[in-house]
Scaffold this motif. Structure first.
Motif, short mmCIF file in Angstrom:
data_model
loop_
_atom_site.label_atom_id
_atom_site.label_comp_id
_atom_site.label_asym_id
_atom_site.label_seq_id
_atom_site.Cartn_x
_atom_site.Cartn_y
_atom_site.Cartn_z
N LEU A 1 66.79 83.38 32.26
CA LEU A 1 65.36 83.96 31.37
C LEU A 1 64.48 83.95 32.57
O LEU A 1 64.20 83.02 33.44
CB LEU A 1 65.06 82.79 30.44
N ALA A 2 63.62 85.05 32.34
CA ALA A 2 62.64 85.14 33.36
C ALA A 2 61.44 84.01 33.50
O ALA A 2 61.12 83.42 32.10
CB ALA A 2 61.73 86.32 33.36
N ARG A 3 60.97 83.27 34.24
CA ARG A 3 60.32 82.02 34.27
C ARG A 3 58.80 82.47 35.28
O ARG A 3 59.07 82.78 36.48
CB ARG A 3 60.89 80.89 34.81
N HIS A 4 57.72 82.15 34.84
CA HIS A 4 56.47 82.32 35.98
C HIS A 4 55.64 80.90 35.82
O HIS A 4 55.46 80.34 34.88
CB HIS A 4 55.65 83.23 35.11
N VAL A 5 55.53 80.35 37.16
CA VAL A 5 54.54 79.53 37.46
C VAL A 5 53.17 79.96 37.90
O VAL A 5 53.15 80.85 38.86
CB VAL A 5 55.11 78.46 38.41
N VAL A 6 52.13 79.81 37.01
CA VAL A 6 50.86 80.48 37.40
C VAL A 6 50.02 79.42 37.89
O VAL A 6 49.75 78.55 37.38
CB VAL A 6 50.10 81.21 36.16
N ILE A 7 49.15 79.99 38.96
CA ILE A 7 48.34 79.17 39.48
C ILE A 7 46.72 79.60 39.03
O ILE A 7 46.20 80.53 39.26
CB ILE A 7 48.20 78.95 40.84
N SER A 8 46.07 78.77 38.11
CA SER A 8 45.07 79.34 37.61
C SER A 8 43.99 77.96 37.23
O SER A 8 44.76 77.17 36.35
CB SER A 8 44.98 80.29 36.12
N ALA A 9 42.68 77.97 37.44
CA ALA A 9 41.81 76.70 36.79
C ALA A 9 41.82 76.90 35.31
O ALA A 9 41.58 75.93 34.82
CB ALA A 9 40.50 77.23 37.72
N SER A 10 42.08 78.07 34.88
CA SER A 10 41.78 78.13 33.27
C SER A 10 43.43 78.65 32.92
O SER A 10 43.67 79.63 32.98
CB SER A 10 41.00 79.30 33.07
N THR A 11 43.84 77.59 31.87
CA THR A 11 45.05 78.13 31.34
C THR A 11 45.18 79.57 30.57
O THR A 11 46.23 80.31 30.78
CB THR A 11 45.69 77.19 30.12
N ALA B 1 63.15 92.51 22.09
CA ALA B 1 61.98 92.68 23.06
C ALA B 1 62.45 91.35 23.97
O ALA B 1 63.11 90.49 23.55
CB ALA B 1 60.93 91.93 22.26
N SER B 2 62.40 91.59 25.16
CA SER B 2 62.67 90.51 26.26
C SER B 2 61.59 89.43 26.05
O SER B 2 60.53 89.44 25.65
CB SER B 2 62.54 91.24 27.53
N MET B 3 62.16 88.33 26.68
CA MET B 3 61.36 86.91 26.80
C MET B 3 60.99 86.56 28.05
O MET B 3 61.77 86.83 29.13
CB MET B 3 61.81 85.82 25.90
N ALA B 4 59.92 85.79 28.50
CA ALA B 4 59.75 85.17 29.65
C ALA B 4 58.85 83.87 29.26
O ALA B 4 58.02 83.88 28.36
CB ALA B 4 58.87 86.03 30.54
N LEU B 5 59.24 83.02 30.06
CA LEU B 5 58.22 81.46 29.85
C LEU B 5 57.38 81.44 31.13
O LEU B 5 57.38 82.11 32.00
CB LEU B 5 59.36 80.46 30.06
N ALA B 6 56.25 80.72 30.59
CA ALA B 6 54.99 80.84 31.54
C ALA B 6 54.27 79.28 31.43
O ALA B 6 54.15 78.70 30.48
CB ALA B 6 53.93 81.71 31.38
N TYR B 7 54.04 78.79 32.67
CA TYR B 7 53.41 77.51 32.42
C TYR B 7 52.34 77.72 33.79
O TYR B 7 52.68 78.20 34.97
CB TYR B 7 54.38 76.43 33.13
N VAL B 8 51.25 77.12 33.39
CA VAL B 8 50.01 77.22 34.13
C VAL B 8 49.66 75.95 34.92
O VAL B 8 49.53 74.99 34.12
CB VAL B 8 48.87 77.90 33.43
N ARG B 9 49.46 75.95 36.19
CA ARG B 9 49.15 74.98 36.98
C ARG B 9 47.75 75.14 37.35
O ARG B 9 47.26 76.28 37.84
CB ARG B 9 49.87 74.84 38.18
N HIS B 10 46.63 74.22 37.28
CA HIS B 10 45.41 74.42 37.50
C HIS B 10 45.06 74.41 38.86
O HIS B 10 43.83 75.16 39.21
CB HIS B 10 44.61 73.49 36.70
N SER B 11 45.68 74.05 39.92
CA SER B 11 45.36 74.19 41.26
C SER B 11 46.54 73.89 42.22
O SER B 11 47.74 73.31 41.66
CB SER B 11 44.20 73.07 41.55
N ARG B 12 46.56 74.00 43.26
CA ARG B 12 47.25 73.73 44.31
C ARG B 12 47.08 72.36 44.96
O ARG B 12 45.76 72.06 45.09
CB ARG B 12 47.65 74.70 45.41
#
Length: 223
Positions: A70-80, A29-40
């Motif tokens: 490795l694939a990496r995603h910075v996500v913007i969301s009020a809820s993690t 299986a492939s992997m990706a990392l994700a980090y959630v920021r809550h706002s800009r």
């Protein structure tokens, strides 16, 4: 190819998630990392710093795994948890991997706040690493327990068998003896494709001494 999304913020308990992701990825299986920021940030300079910090955290995670590409995603969301759920749906991920809560005693499993949300009606399988797994970065999954009986847990047995076939692991019917991974399904009658924890599953989580993979109802996972 199945994808594992690892929730990562650079803290030690999330290094445990990296270790579990590495174990599961031995299926191919492939992997990706994700980090959630809550706002800009409104200020451009502050926004640049915040984005750089997020990217730096994920870069450190990729370095821990020895894969700078490795694939990496910075996500913007009020809820993690909502941000991760949306990312998982967009990416077609098979599971999201978490470390245990930061207060968890080494060798135990305790879902953190975000994982708890996803275990309450989430639509993607959730894997939770045992606390301290990061200290054994080369450990492999050699034994998988499917401790709950009954037809509602057929998805867990199917998933465990598929994982065992790819990892060369043994499937056991009990988690009484030390194992490397416990696989459990949702409670009987739960909506297909949603995680709903029954009392027996909650008991397994409370007593678990190894990493846990929790499946949505009637939805086996093939990594």
């Amino acid at each position: 190819m199945s994808k594992l999304i690892i929730s990562y913020d650079g803290t030690p308990n999330d290094d445990d998630a990296l270790a579990l992701g590495k174990q599961l990825a031995r299926t191919g299986a492939s992997m990706a990392l994700a980090y959630v920021r809550h706002s800009r940030e409104f200020d451009p300079a502050r926004e640049e710093l915040a984005q750089h910090d997020a990217e730096r955290r994920l870069e450190a995670g990729a370095a821990w795994l020895g894969d700078p590409q490795l694939a990496r995603h910075v996500v913007i969301s009020a809820s993690t948890w909502e941000g991760l759920a949306t990312l998982a749906e967009t990416e077609g991920a098979s599971a999201i991997v978490f470390g245990s809560d930061y207060r968890t005693t080494p060798g135990h499993v305790e879902p953190g706040t975000t994982a708890q949300h996803m275990l309450d009606g989430g639509a993607v399988a959730v894997a939770i690493a045992t606390a301290g797994l990061r200290t054994q970065p080369d450990r492999e999954i050699n034994s998988i327990a499917v401790p709950l009986a009954g037809p509602a847990n057929d998805v867990a047995r199917q998933t465990a068998a598929a994982l065992a076939a790819k990892l060369g692991a043994t499937v056991l019917a009990s988690s009484a003896e030390p194992v490397d991974l416990i696989v459990v399904g949702s409670q009987p009658g739960a909506q297909r494709g949603r995680i709903v924890l029954g009392g027996d599953v909650r008991s397994e989580l409370n007593n678990a001494r190894s990493s846990v993979l929790v499946l949505a109802a009637e939805t086996p996972v093939a990594l």
